[in-house]
Design an enzyme around this catalytic site. Structure first.
Site, PDB file in Angstrom:
ATOM      1  N   LYS A 288       2.639  11.375   6.919  1.00  0.00           N
ATOM      2  CA  LYS A 288       1.971  11.274   8.025  1.00  0.00           C
ATOM      3  C   LYS A 288       2.533  11.945   9.281  1.00  0.00           C
ATOM      4  O   LYS A 288       2.244  13.026   9.650  1.00  0.00           O
ATOM      5  CB  LYS A 288       1.785   9.566   8.375  1.00  0.00           C
ATOM      6  CG  LYS A 288       0.978   9.131   7.073  1.00  0.00           C
ATOM      7  CD  LYS A 288       0.752   7.649   7.508  1.00  0.00           C
ATOM      8  CE  LYS A 288      -0.330   6.994   6.451  1.00  0.00           C
ATOM      9  NZ  LYS A 288      -1.487   7.566   5.939  1.00  0.00           N
TER      10      LYS A 288
ATOM     11  N   ASP B 140       9.695   2.856   1.753  1.00  0.00           N
ATOM     12  CA  ASP B 140       8.321   3.503   2.096  1.00  0.00           C
ATOM     13  C   ASP B 140       8.124   3.559   3.431  1.00  0.00           C
ATOM     14  O   ASP B 140       7.500   2.485   3.869  1.00  0.00           O
ATOM     15  CB  ASP B 140       7.389   3.193   1.210  1.00  0.00           C
ATOM     16  CG  ASP B 140       5.839   4.067   1.556  1.00  0.00           C
ATOM     17  OD1 ASP B 140       5.993   4.644   2.525  1.00  0.00           O
ATOM     18  OD2 ASP B 140       4.862   3.608   0.811  1.00  0.00           O
TER      19      ASP B 140
ATOM     20  N   PHE C 232       0.920  -1.068   0.038  1.00  0.00           N
ATOM     21  CA  PHE C 232       0.000  -0.078  -0.032  1.00  0.00           C
ATOM     22  C   PHE C 232       0.808   1.289   0.090  1.00  0.00           C
ATOM     23  O   PHE C 232       1.524   1.488   0.949  1.00  0.00           O
ATOM     24  CB  PHE C 232      -0.828  -0.091   1.263  1.00  0.00           C
ATOM     25  CG  PHE C 232      -1.816   1.173   1.262  1.00  0.00           C
ATOM     26  CD1 PHE C 232      -2.950   1.417   0.550  1.00  0.00           C
ATOM     27  CD2 PHE C 232      -1.603   2.309   1.925  1.00  0.00           C
ATOM     28  CE1 PHE C 232      -3.784   2.287   0.387  1.00  0.00           C
ATOM     29  CE2 PHE C 232      -2.396   3.673   1.732  1.00  0.00           C
ATOM     30  CZ  PHE C 232      -3.590   3.394   1.088  1.00  0.00           C
TER      31      PHE C 232
END
Length: 407
Positions: free
Chosen positions: A263, A234, A149
């Protein structure tokens, strides 16, 4: 002058109902309407309090409204919020210096969202492949892992293996090869002279906090180095203290060529993301080839700098390590008592619930009734990722609630 009447406060049920005709239905949130938050707690419009064990998918690693981050934002709001990159601003250099120092890399490409960081990394990797590695034009490939994801843009869902993320959004962007996660032999077989990069999550969050075998990341680093391609990690969910280290790759002492952050980098206040890399990689970009109106804006840079300062103390990494043992111990005690298995590192866990007891969504709803907020993922799995500011007592209380729900 006639003043408009003051609108009466609406209830949670009324607000949820009001969303249906005016908001796109691309989410299925739990039926809680948050109005206020502080630290590890949120409060709905009726004043009910909930312990937040999701932390905005790790965007709130430092809790809701951390005073240092709020202070940094307030001070910057009184000075300057946006210039665009058409001009310099007085906060960006310090942010980039601090983030490069924290990660042990050279240069920073500031963006806004995690998906923008991933898209930027794809562009940089391809350009590096053509200009440095010598891959023929338009033939560069990037190897990714199944179960990944990385975001929801058209290019990113092109290499997703989640059909719900892909169905109806084609045609898809070419240039990606998908291999099984945690399989070095399959990865090696997929790499060839056209490979620009290998793009992986050190821990797959959306897949259910899937942790690879010890040595996998070291193996990826060795393979990419031997093959002359880039390793892109990531760490948008796994990074910035979540796993007990600044970065998840730190558990194996691995340094990727490109690091993707987001984030928590915005402290739960503003969207901030970044590609951090060596000068030999990010140096391929030249003026006019890539950009973002809001990327690197002074408000984001001020908050991002405050986040870097918090992480530089090591306090949050230590908290995630110490409280991660409490989390692991609590989940071990529930294994066989409604929990069929779990994967945990630091203050991050994917918990598999016995399907006979219900779906992950059902368990999340039951926990909500207990005053604890979590989020389900595939099937009967729930994710636990509280703010790193959570106390031992709060964490144990949440685990007790899980035990009651499963019992």
């Amino acid at each position: 002058m006639t003043l408009a009447p003051v609108q009466a406060a609406r209830s949670s049920a009324e607000l949820i109902s009001a969303e249906t005709p005016v908001l796109a239905h691309n989410y299925h949130p739990l039926p809680v309407v948050v109005a206020r938050a502080e630290g590890t707690w949120v409060e709905d419009v009726e004043g009910r309090r909930y312990l937040d064990l999701l932390a905005g998918y790790s965007a709130l690693n430092f809790g809701h409204r951390h005073p240092d981050l709020i202070d940094a934002a307030h001070r910057q709001l009184d000075q300057l919020t946006l210039t665009s990159r058409a001009f310099h601003n007085d906060r960006l250099a310090g942010f980039a210096e601090g983030l490069a120092r924290l990660t042990g890399l050279d240069m920073v490409l500031p963006m806004n969202t995690g998906a923008e960081a991933v898209e930027s990394a794809v562009k940089v990797a391809r350009k590096w492949a053509y200009e440095v590695k010598g891959v023929p034009a338009d033939r560069a490939t990037i190897v990714v892992a199944d179960g990944n994801f990385h975001g929801r843009t058209t290019t990113i869902v092109s290499f997703s293996t989640d059909e719900s993320a892909r169905a109806g959004f084609g045609p898809f962007t070419p240039g990606f090869r998908v291999v099984p996660y945690n399989d070095l032999a399959a990865l090696e077989a997929a790499i060839d002279e056209t490979t620009a990069a290998v793009l992986l999550e050190p821990i797959q969050g959306e897949a259910g906090v899937v942790i690879p075998d010890d040595g996998y990341l070291t193996g990826v680093r060795d393979l990419t180095r031997r093959a002359g391609c880039l390793f892109i990690a990531d760490e948008i969910q796994s990074g910035l203290g979540r796993t007990g280290r600044t970065l998840a790759v730190d558990h194996e002492g691995v340094r990727p060529d490109m690091l993707l952050l987001g984030k928590a980098l915005g402290g739960g206040i503003v969207p901030v993301s970044a590609v951090v890399a060596g000068r030999d990689v990010l140096g391929v970009l030249r003026p006019g080839e890539h950009g973002s109106t809001f990327g690197g804006n002074p408000l984001s840079a001020a908050v991002g700098s405050a986040v870097v300062d918090l992480l530089a103390t090591g306090e949050f990494q230590r908290r995630a390590t110490d409280l991660g043992e409490v989390l692991r111990s609590g989940l071990e005690a529930l294994t066989g008592k409604g929990v069929t298995g779990f994967r945990a590192r630091g203050l991050w866990a994917g918990v598999d619930i016995d399907p006979a007891l219900g779906t992950g969504r059902h368990v999340s709803e039951l926990l909500m009734a207990e005053g604890v907020l979590v989020k389900d993922t595939h099937g009967s799995t729930i994710r636990i990722a509280p703010p790193l500011t959570i106390t031992r007592e709060e964490l144990e209380s949440a685990l007790d609630a899980l035990g009651r729900v499963l019992g």
